[in-house]
Design a protein around this motif. Structure first.
Motif, PDB file in Angstrom:
ATOM      1  N   LEU A 183       0.844  -1.204   0.000  1.00 21.33           N
ATOM      2  CA  LEU A 183       0.000   0.000   0.000  1.00 21.33           C
ATOM      3  C   LEU A 183       0.877   1.251   0.000  1.00 21.33           C
ATOM      4  O   LEU A 183       0.641   2.201  -0.765  1.00 21.33           O
ATOM      5  N   VAL A 184       1.920   1.230   0.849  1.00 15.65           N
ATOM      6  CA  VAL A 184       2.819   2.384   0.938  1.00 15.65           C
ATOM      7  C   VAL A 184       3.551   2.581  -0.396  1.00 15.65           C
ATOM      8  O   VAL A 184       3.734   3.710  -0.862  1.00 15.65           O
ATOM      9  N   ALA A 185       3.947   1.458  -1.021  1.00  9.68           N
ATOM     10  CA  ALA A 185       4.677   1.549  -2.297  1.00  9.68           C
ATOM     11  C   ALA A 185       3.816   2.219  -3.370  1.00  9.68           C
ATOM     12  O   ALA A 185       4.258   3.137  -4.060  1.00  9.68           O
ATOM     13  N   VAL A 186       2.578   1.742  -3.487  1.00 10.72           N
ATOM     14  CA  VAL A 186       1.702   2.308  -4.529  1.00 10.72           C
ATOM     15  C   VAL A 186       1.311   3.738  -4.160  1.00 10.72           C
ATOM     16  O   VAL A 186       1.348   4.644  -4.998  1.00 10.72           O
ATOM     17  N   ALA A 187       0.968   3.928  -2.873  1.00 11.83           N
ATOM     18  CA  ALA A 187       0.581   5.277  -2.434  1.00 11.83           C
ATOM     19  C   ALA A 187       1.759   6.240  -2.602  1.00 11.83           C
ATOM     20  O   ALA A 187       1.582   7.395  -3.008  1.00 11.83           O
ATOM     21  N   GLY A 188       2.977   5.757  -2.291  1.00 13.35           N
ATOM     22  CA  GLY A 188       4.168   6.599  -2.445  1.00 13.35           C
ATOM     23  C   GLY A 188       4.375   7.007  -3.887  1.00 13.35           C
ATOM     24  O   GLY A 188       4.695   8.172  -4.179  1.00 13.35           O
ATOM     25  N   THR A 189       4.175   6.049  -4.787  1.00 15.15           N
ATOM     26  CA  THR A 189       4.325   6.354  -6.211  1.00 15.15           C
ATOM     27  C   THR A 189       3.286   7.396  -6.637  1.00 15.15           C
ATOM     28  O   THR A 189       3.614   8.372  -7.323  1.00 15.15           O
ATOM     29  N   VAL A 190       2.051   7.181  -6.185  1.00 17.03           N
ATOM     30  CA  VAL A 190       0.983   8.131  -6.547  1.00 17.03           C
ATOM     31  C   VAL A 190       1.292   9.505  -5.937  1.00 17.03           C
ATOM     32  O   VAL A 190       1.135  10.540  -6.588  1.00 17.03           O
ATOM     33  N   THR A 191       1.760   9.491  -4.690  1.00 17.04           N
ATOM     34  CA  THR A 191       2.098  10.760  -4.012  1.00 17.04           C
ATOM     35  C   THR A 191       3.100  11.554  -4.846  1.00 17.04           C
ATOM     36  O   THR A 191       2.903  12.744  -5.119  1.00 17.04           O
ATOM     37  N   LEU A 192       4.172  10.853  -5.242  1.00 24.02           N
ATOM     38  CA  LEU A 192       5.222  11.554  -5.998  1.00 24.02           C
ATOM     39  C   LEU A 192       4.699  12.032  -7.349  1.00 24.02           C
ATOM     40  O   LEU A 192       4.991  13.154  -7.776  1.00 24.02           O
ATOM     41  N   TRP A 229       9.607  -1.588  -6.536  1.00 28.07           N
ATOM     42  CA  TRP A 229       9.208  -1.792  -5.140  1.00 28.07           C
ATOM     43  C   TRP A 229       7.985  -2.729  -5.079  1.00 28.07           C
ATOM     44  O   TRP A 229       7.968  -3.716  -4.331  1.00 28.07           O
ATOM     45  N   VAL A 230       6.974  -2.396  -5.867  1.00 23.36           N
ATOM     46  CA  VAL A 230       5.756  -3.219  -5.887  1.00 23.36           C
ATOM     47  C   VAL A 230       6.091  -4.633  -6.368  1.00 23.36           C
ATOM     48  O   VAL A 230       5.616  -5.630  -5.807  1.00 23.36           O
ATOM     49  N   ALA A 241      -4.705   3.045  -2.118  1.00 23.35           N
ATOM     50  CA  ALA A 241      -3.386   3.668  -2.318  1.00 23.35           C
ATOM     51  C   ALA A 241      -3.521   4.921  -3.180  1.00 23.35           C
ATOM     52  O   ALA A 241      -2.829   5.918  -2.950  1.00 23.35           O
ATOM     53  N   ALA A 242      -4.413   4.873  -4.162  1.00 21.58           N
ATOM     54  CA  ALA A 242      -4.630   6.034  -5.035  1.00 21.58           C
ATOM     55  C   ALA A 242      -5.163   7.213  -4.224  1.00 21.58           C
ATOM     56  O   ALA A 242      -4.704   8.350  -4.380  1.00 21.58           O
ATOM     57  N   VAL A 243      -6.118   6.924  -3.345  1.00 22.99           N
ATOM     58  CA  VAL A 243      -6.719   8.005  -2.544  1.00 22.99           C
ATOM     59  C   VAL A 243      -5.668   8.588  -1.591  1.00 22.99           C
ATOM     60  O   VAL A 243      -5.486   9.812  -1.510  1.00 22.99           O
ATOM     61  N   LEU A 244      -4.946   7.681  -0.903  1.00 22.50           N
ATOM     62  CA  LEU A 244      -3.910   8.139   0.028  1.00 22.50           C
ATOM     63  C   LEU A 244      -2.838   8.946  -0.705  1.00 22.50           C
ATOM     64  O   LEU A 244      -2.401  10.004  -0.246  1.00 22.50           O
ATOM     65  N   GLY A 245      -2.415   8.413  -1.857  1.00 22.27           N
ATOM     66  CA  GLY A 245      -1.363   9.073  -2.632  1.00 22.27           C
ATOM     67  C   GLY A 245      -1.811  10.429  -3.132  1.00 22.27           C
ATOM     68  O   GLY A 245      -1.035  11.394  -3.117  1.00 22.27           O
ATOM     69  N   ALA A 292      -3.636   3.781 -10.621  1.00 16.27           N
ATOM     70  CA  ALA A 292      -2.830   3.159  -9.552  1.00 16.27           C
ATOM     71  C   ALA A 292      -3.079   1.648  -9.453  1.00 16.27           C
ATOM     72  O   ALA A 292      -2.121   0.872  -9.384  1.00 16.27           O
ATOM     73  N   PRO A 293      -4.351   1.185  -9.476  1.00 12.94           N
ATOM     74  CA  PRO A 293      -4.544  -0.270  -9.440  1.00 12.94           C
ATOM     75  C   PRO A 293      -3.929  -0.950 -10.667  1.00 12.94           C
ATOM     76  O   PRO A 293      -3.315  -2.019 -10.548  1.00 12.94           O
ATOM     77  N   ALA A 294      -4.062  -0.305 -11.816  1.00 13.72           N
ATOM     78  CA  ALA A 294      -3.490  -0.893 -13.033  1.00 13.72           C
ATOM     79  C   ALA A 294      -1.966  -0.929 -12.936  1.00 13.72           C
ATOM     80  O   ALA A 294      -1.334  -1.938 -13.287  1.00 13.72           O
ATOM     81  N   PHE A 295      -1.386   0.148 -12.418  1.00  9.70           N
ATOM     82  CA  PHE A 295       0.071   0.204 -12.246  1.00  9.70           C
ATOM     83  C   PHE A 295       0.530  -0.913 -11.308  1.00  9.70           C
ATOM     84  O   PHE A 295       1.499  -1.634 -11.600  1.00  9.70           O
TER      85      PHE A 295
END
Lengths: 241, 383
Positions: free
Chosen positions: B22-31, B271-272, B315-319, B356-359
């Motif tokens: 979750l952190v990995a995907v959220a981190g990617t989305v965040t950046l 990472w994912v 993760a998308a929402v968090l990111g 994000a889910p697709a990624f």
């Protein structure tokens, strides 16, 4: 029921090809309880997985219920396994994140009301009702194997393949497992158990001995003609479910 | 048991791996969200800096002597005012030019002092563009005064100034620039034409170039070629220093985004992918069991890819929230000139929830294939 014909299975080893099974042939009739005995490394598990359609032999053929298993496509073989075969493993192989009831249900290809009723009956019959909502990590070895046995029995397959099913169990639980398998065989099912010990022999109609990947001996077991219900102690586990 | 239920139970069971995923995907989305917002800010800042740099192209009547024009800063030759319309209407103009701004300019005297009168018409930008017009938008009867001129005339904002017999209200006094803008009075084009007695005429069309060519390409030659087709009675001069500065600024902003996005995607995917591979490794006995129970490859792949898809949504929402917060919190320090322009872009949430889910699923593809190709005999064999 089971026709194993000249099955050879070789594995790649450091010094070249290593024979896991070497020209193994035998047949098992419907309703038989057959034990295959052999020491560790003799190829018992390899044979069982080959019979289960999960390990393609290097040569030879495996036919179950008249179907040449390895002539089927991968997905058709998976379907065949799902509908016709039940497995019990030494290491139980339960899904760690599913509770007891869900693990038993996981073995069913389709879940209808009758299947659910059968599952509940097995859970009660195997003394698992108080633990039905527990995860496998909280169960004892005996309880885990009973869950695995319930999973195999729940779909009422024509053939159950058991790989050292009592290898990690105390004598009492080992007896319960064999009793239950014997009861299933008495009801018309076919059972093949591979084991390194002789504890399955008293329950079997026939014992095959395996050494270095070859069947070296075949003998009718002592109870082959004895009605099983007569020699089973009455326990919650051998009541009809 | 349905697939979603299995996936959710597994995620809960292996919480640490799930949390890291979750952190990995959220981190990617965040950046990516913050890079996107900062890139938009960089674009905005660049636009502002560009506007402050001013026009870098001057489209003049063909008969203007360039030597004399450069020596004196202006000429007496004029073009018809409709030259702007003709240039704007010509095919391909906005590939080479933009912000076409007609002007009429003459040296004049105001209250006995030298000044430059500049009448500015409305800028014309490329069709469909959302750019803010460059230069000043001055209404008739109004004037902008250069700092030095305003001081000499002792005129403040809101007061009137008389220019060539016409009274104009000073709408703005410009900041001192150290250039000839300090002695300039800006009016609307129509007022300048009227005061100078040159109705329908302009001195030049100011513009900026749109070409983002590499150093080895001759921008001016291409501009001249384009102008010769669109407005044969004109010539173009390029203020090279401004053009170069503009190109450098634009390319810097674009380079930043072009480098950051693939890097973030690559690191995030690695990472994912590693986390999914660890998950598959840990689940080998389970995968073997599902095989033994008759589950096919699609189901096994769905179990692995499904967890990435399911985690991708939160993760998308968090990111999105974290990326937006980062950009809004730190962006104004990075881009102070347009700090007030920072705002959340809600359309990014939709994109994030879709991508994000697709990624995550794509990054888990290799581990999923490993799971599918896993030989159940390896984990189920006891001897």
């Amino acid at each position: 029921m089971v026709h194993c014909t000249q099955v050879v299975k070789r594995f790649a080893g450091r010094g070249g090809q290593v024979a896991g099974l070497d020209d193994v042939s035998f047949e098992i009739a419907r309703g038989e309880f057959v034990a295959i005995q052999g020491p560790s490394g003799s190829g018992k598990s390899t044979l069982l997985l080959t019979l289960g359609g999960m390990l393609r032999p290097t040569s030879g053929s495996v036919s179950i219920l008249g179907q040449d298993l390895y002539a089927l496509s991968g997905s058709a073989r998976a379907r065949f396994r799902a509908e016709r075969l039940g497995f019990v493993f030494q290491l139980f192989h339960l899904v760690p994140y599913l509770d007891v009831r869900s693990n038993v249900l996981a073995g069913l290809p389709t879940i209808d009301a009758a299947a659910r009723e059968r599952v509940e009956s097995l859970i009660h019959g195997l003394g698992l009702a108080p633990r039905a909502r527990e995860l496998p990590s909280t169960l004892s070895a005996g309880e885990r194997q009973r869950v695995a046995l319930a999973r195999a029995l729940a779909k009422q397959p024509p053939l159950i393949l058991a790989d050292e099913p009592t290898g990690n169990l105390d004598p009492e639980n080992a007896a319960l497992v064999f009793n239950r398998l014997a009861e299933y065989q008495r009801g018309g099912g076919t059972v093949l158990v591979v084991t390194h010990g002789s504890d399955a022999a008293p329950h079997a109609n026939r014992v095959l001995r395996l050494a270095a990947g070859r069947v070296t001996d075949s003998a009718a077991a002592s109870r082959s003609s004895i009605p099983l219900s007569a020699d089973l102690p009455s326990t919650p586990l051998n009541r009809s479910s | 048991m349905n697939l979603l239920s299995l996936i959710l139970r597994e995620l809960w069971h292996r919480r640490v791996n799930a949390l890291l995923l979750l952190v990995a995907v959220a981190g990617t989305v965040t950046l990516l969200v913050s890079v996107r917002l900062l890139a938009t800010a960089a674009e905005r800042e660049t636009r502002r800096v560009m506007r402050d740099l001013g026009f870098n192209l001057r489209i003049l009547p063909k008969e203007v002597d360039p030597d004399r024009f450069l020596a004196e800063g202006r000429s007496d030759q004029t073009l018809p005012a409709d030259a702007v319309k003709r240039l704007a209407a010509a095919a391909g103009t906005f590939v080479s030019f933009n912000h076409l701004t007609p002007s009429l300019e003459r040296r004049i005297q105001i209250a006995g002092r030298d000044a430059i009168l500049t009448g500015l018409g409305a800028s014309v930008i490329g069709p469909g563009e959302k750019k803010q017009p460059m230069g000043f938008n001055i209404a008739e009867g109004k004037a902008f005064l250069g700092a030095l001129l305003a001081t000499r005339l002792q005129t403040r904002r809101g007061e009137t100034v008389e220019v060539m017999g016409k009274k104009l209200t000073v709408e703005r006094v410009l900041m001192e620039s150290g250039s000839d803008d300090d002695v300039r009075i800006f009016t609307s084009l129509s007022d300048a034409q009227s005061m100078l007695g040159l109705p329908g005429r302009i001195s030049e069309i100011k513009a900026i170039d749109c070409l983002c060519l590499t150093g080895d390409q001759d921008v001016l030659a291409q501009l001249r070629k384009a102008l010769a087709k669109a407005l044969p009675e004109a010539q173009v001069l390029q203020l090279r220093a401004l053009a170069d500065a503009r190109a450098r600024q634009r390319q810097t902003a674009e380079k930043y985004s072009a480098l950051a996005v693939p890097f973030v995607l690559l690191v995030g995917a690695l990472w994912v992918g590693i986390l999914s591979a660890l998950n598959v490794r840990e689940r080998r006995p389970e995968i073997g069991l599902w095989r033994a129970l008759g589950q096919g490859s699609m189901r096994i792949a769905a179990l692995i890819l499904g967890r990435s898809l399911v985690l991708g949504v939160p993760a998308a929402v968090l990111g999105y929230v974290a990326g937006t917060w980062l950009a809004l919190h730190f962006g104004p320090q990075v881009y102070p000139i347009t700090a007030g322009g920072f705002a959340a872009d809600h359309s990014l949430l939709g994109w994030a929830m879709g991508l994000a889910p697709a990624f995550a699923a794509v990054a888990s593809f290799l581990p999923a294939m490993l799971a599918v190709s896993h030989d159940p005999a390896e984990t189920l064999r006891a001897d």
